[in-house]
Scaffold this motif. Structure first.
Motif, short mmCIF file in Angstrom:
data_model
loop_
_atom_site.label_atom_id
_atom_site.label_comp_id
_atom_site.label_asym_id
_atom_site.label_seq_id
_atom_site.Cartn_x
_atom_site.Cartn_y
_atom_site.Cartn_z
N ALA A 22 1.05 -1.46 0.27
CA ALA A 22 -0.35 0.20 0.33
C ALA A 22 0.83 1.64 0.00
CB ALA A 22 -1.40 0.02 1.27
N ARG A 23 1.89 0.93 1.08
CA ARG A 23 3.04 2.19 1.32
C ARG A 23 3.72 2.75 -0.85
NH1 ARG A 23 4.56 0.35 6.24
NH2 ARG A 23 5.81 -0.56 4.78
N GLU A 24 3.44 1.82 -1.64
CA GLU A 24 3.73 1.53 -2.69
C GLU A 24 3.25 1.74 -3.77
OE1 GLU A 24 7.62 1.30 -3.53
OE2 GLU A 24 8.13 1.54 -1.60
N ASP A 25 1.60 2.21 -3.17
CA ASP A 25 0.63 2.85 -4.08
C ASP A 25 0.73 1.22 -5.30
OD1 ASP A 25 -0.08 4.92 -3.04
OD2 ASP A 25 2.19 5.80 -4.63
N LEU A 26 0.68 0.63 -4.93
CA LEU A 26 0.37 -1.57 -5.49
C LEU A 26 -0.86 -1.53 -4.71
CD1 LEU A 26 3.68 -2.73 -5.90
CD2 LEU A 26 2.43 -1.67 -7.27
N PRO A 27 -1.68 -2.10 -5.87
CA PRO A 27 -2.83 -2.87 -4.95
C PRO A 27 -3.08 -4.11 -4.47
CG PRO A 27 -2.96 -2.32 -7.93
CD PRO A 27 -1.81 -2.32 -6.83
N VAL A 28 -3.74 -3.77 -3.83
CA VAL A 28 -3.75 -6.15 -3.51
C VAL A 28 -4.68 -6.78 -2.65
CG1 VAL A 28 -2.78 -5.13 -1.12
CG2 VAL A 28 -1.49 -7.11 -1.46
N ARG A 29 -4.52 -7.70 -3.17
CA ARG A 29 -6.09 -9.09 -2.49
C ARG A 29 -5.70 -9.90 -1.87
NH1 ARG A 29 -10.51 -10.91 -5.99
NH2 ARG A 29 -11.87 -11.82 -5.08
N THR A 522 7.90 5.96 -11.94
CA THR A 522 7.01 6.41 -11.21
C THR A 522 7.22 6.91 -9.50
OG1 THR A 522 5.01 5.92 -12.73
CG2 THR A 522 4.27 7.36 -10.73
N ARG A 523 7.70 6.42 -8.68
CA ARG A 523 7.90 5.99 -7.91
C ARG A 523 8.81 6.82 -7.15
NH1 ARG A 523 11.50 2.15 -4.60
NH2 ARG A 523 11.52 1.19 -7.10
N LYS A 524 10.30 6.72 -7.98
CA LYS A 524 11.39 7.32 -7.91
C LYS A 524 11.46 8.95 -8.36
CE LYS A 524 14.52 4.23 -7.50
NZ LYS A 524 15.48 4.85 -6.01
N ILE A 525 10.12 9.73 -9.08
CA ILE A 525 9.46 10.15 -9.36
C ILE A 525 9.37 11.64 -7.89
CG2 ILE A 525 8.37 12.40 -10.50
CD1 ILE A 525 8.98 10.82 -13.03
#
Length: 532
Positions: A22-29, A522-525
């Motif tokens: 979630a901190r990496e803005d990745l959806p999870v289930r 995107t994360r690095k930016i």
């Protein structure tokens, strides 16, 4: 993006991975057992699946095999204990992307999942292209010229001479010319004139009557008769014996021929397509190939470029051949990393497309993991440097003026290594110094033109490594404790800023140029506060 699915009966593992993703803005289930995963696959599918290996209600290995049967390209990461070697081996044999030993370092686990996500995105695009794969592949300008010529010849029966190095695909072009011609419903007959002994070649081409020679117990139709109404492909025509060239010229001139030992002329209704890897003009000058036959064959000439002249086609061809080899062998298709592709693109391929196909077949059998890295490539590629070396500045010729953003600069021509050939991928030279906050990049003026690297003047004179060493020493002497983070952030910011500048802010294209995933850039930016 589709969610990452976590399968583990341990609530603490699920909780930790959920929060980190979630901190990496990745959806999870999340799921607690394999049964629920298989049910969910009826309505949805993940970008990446991360599964424990031992759970109530099913095994992660069994889940892996069932998921792979439904989604062959899905990256699956298997979590397993350090001592569970058999499970790790089973995971790889079942086509797992990677296995994650427990207990695991959370940062490394997220990095592994991100790598699987990036690979999944690339494979999604590659799979779409493969599903629409044409009979011939090639985005290079030289191949586009060949495709246009095939299109122009689609309504013609004219004789065609195909030239090109061995393994460049001459027979494939001949098939395409036949398929898109008015004779497409007729037979396509191919014969390699260099592979048949001289004494047998005449009979192979024109047939023979019964009793024409010792052993001729029955009448036999030759290739010209077999190809009646269709196309006859004469491969390696430059090696045809001189005396047989006269008979071939007669057929091309008046459309008639005799079987060996025959007395009645037969009519030939055949379109001839010839191919050779040799220079027929030289063969004519040497007196081993008839000039009149050369002009008769050389009505329309198509030159197939060697693979080293169409390096941009290597990634597409490699992925296609990896899929094809996996299908032929009945195994899971392996993926080639960007670093391995860069090394393939730097190789000269003396055997051309055929050699690339053989390498992909070798990798399908011999590569130990599902993702092929440079260390997995066959021995003939291990000595190939993916980047071209640079001459010392003092030895360089006058430079071409190039404007680099935000820095004074000089242009430094790059020199390709002999093994990499003149079209080696361009080198991006990292520059880290207090005065340089933007990393100038490589600019190439047209395919095949010498790459030009842009360096700050100070770096060109003193060497960017020396600048980096001086800055690092200064920070260390000052007692700084975050030297690594400072220099790494500046270096990453330089790379990303320059790539975005070159692509006018297009993140996906910038990520491709840098060899990283779009999620990573995107994360690095965001982390580095870069304004794109």
């Amino acid at each position: 993006m589709k969610p990452i699915w976590i399968v583990d009966d341990d609530q603490s593992i699920r909780f930790v991975l959920e929060k980190a993703l979630a901190r990496e803005d990745l959806p999870v289930r999340s799921f607690t057992n394999p049964r629920d995963v298989l049910t969910a696959l009826d309505d949805d599918e993940p970008q990446v699946l991360v599964s424990d290996i031992r759970m109530p209600g099913g095994s992660g290995i069994d889940l892996l095999s069932k998921v792979k049967a439904r989604l062959p390209g899905l990256p699956v990461i298997i979590m397993t204990a350090y001592s569970d070697l058999d499970s790790a081996v089973s995971a790889f044999q079942g086509g797992a992307f990677e296995y994650l030993p427990k207990p695991f370092d959370l940062t490394k686990a997220i990095e592994l999942i991100r790598r699987a996500v990036d690979e999944s995105v690339r494979e999604d695009v590659a799979d779409e292209r493969l599903q629409q794969m044409p009979e011939m592949l090639g985005q290079a300008p030289a191949m586009q010229d060949v495709f246009r010529a095939i299109g122009r010849l689609s309504q013609s029966n004219v004789t065609v001479l195909i030239t090109g190095e061995s393994g460049s695909g001459k027979e494939l072009v001949a098939h395409a010319l036949h398929k898109h011609s008015p004779r497409a419903n007729g037979p396509f007959v191919a014969i390699n004139t260099a592979a048949i002994p001289k004494d047998l070649l005449e009979s192979e081409l024109f047939g023979h009557e019964r009793g024409a020679f010792t052993g001729a117990q029955t009448m036999r139709r030759g290739r010209f008769e077999q190809a009646d109404g269709g196309t006859l492909f004469l491969d390696e025509i430059g090696d045809m014996p001189f005396d047989l060239q006269t008979r071939l010229l007669r057929v091309l001139s008046d459309g008639q021929f005799y079987r060996v030992g025959g007395h009645h002329p037969l009519k030939s209704n055949v379109r001839v397509i010839a191919a050779t890897h040799q220079n027929l003009e030289d063969r004519v000058r040497q007196g081993v190939f008839r000039e009149d036959l050369f002009h008769r064959l050389n009505v329309i000439r198509l030159r197939l470029p060697p693979l080293r002249e169409r390096r941009e086609d290597v990634p597409t061809l490699a992925r296609f051949f990896m899929q094809k080899s996996a299908k032929d062998l009945g195994v899971e298709a392996k993926r080639i990393s960007e670093n391995a592709l860069a090394r393939l693109m730097a190789f000269d391929f003396p055997g051309n497309v055929r050699q690339l196909e053989n390498i992909c077949h070798w990798l399908t059998v011999m590569a130990p993991a599902q993702v092929i890295e440079p260390k997995d490539l066959p021995p003939e590629l291990m000595g190939v440097a993916p980047l071209a070396p640079i001459q010392p500045v003092a030895e360089l010729a006058p430079a071409v003026a190039v404007v680099a953003p935000s820095t004074a600069s000089v242009a430094v021509p790059l020199v390709s290594s002999p093994s990499a050939g003149p079209y080696a991928p361009p080198v991006v030279l990292p520059v880290v110094s207090p005065a340089a906050v933007d990393l100038p990049a490589v600019r190439v003026d047209g395919f095949g033109a010498p790459p030009v690297a842009v360096l700050p003047v100070a770096a060109a004179q003193n060497g960017w490594i020396s600048d980096l060493e001086r800055e690092a020493r200064g920070l260390l002497d000052a007692g700084q404790t975050d030297v690594w983070d400072q220099l790494t952030r500046r270096f990453e910011a330089c790379l990303i800023h320059t790539a975005l500048d070159l692509t006018r802010g297009r993140r996906i294209e910038a990520a491709q140029k840098l060899g990283i995933g779009r999620n990573t850039i995107t994360r690095k930016i965001q982390e580095l506060g870069i304004d794109d």
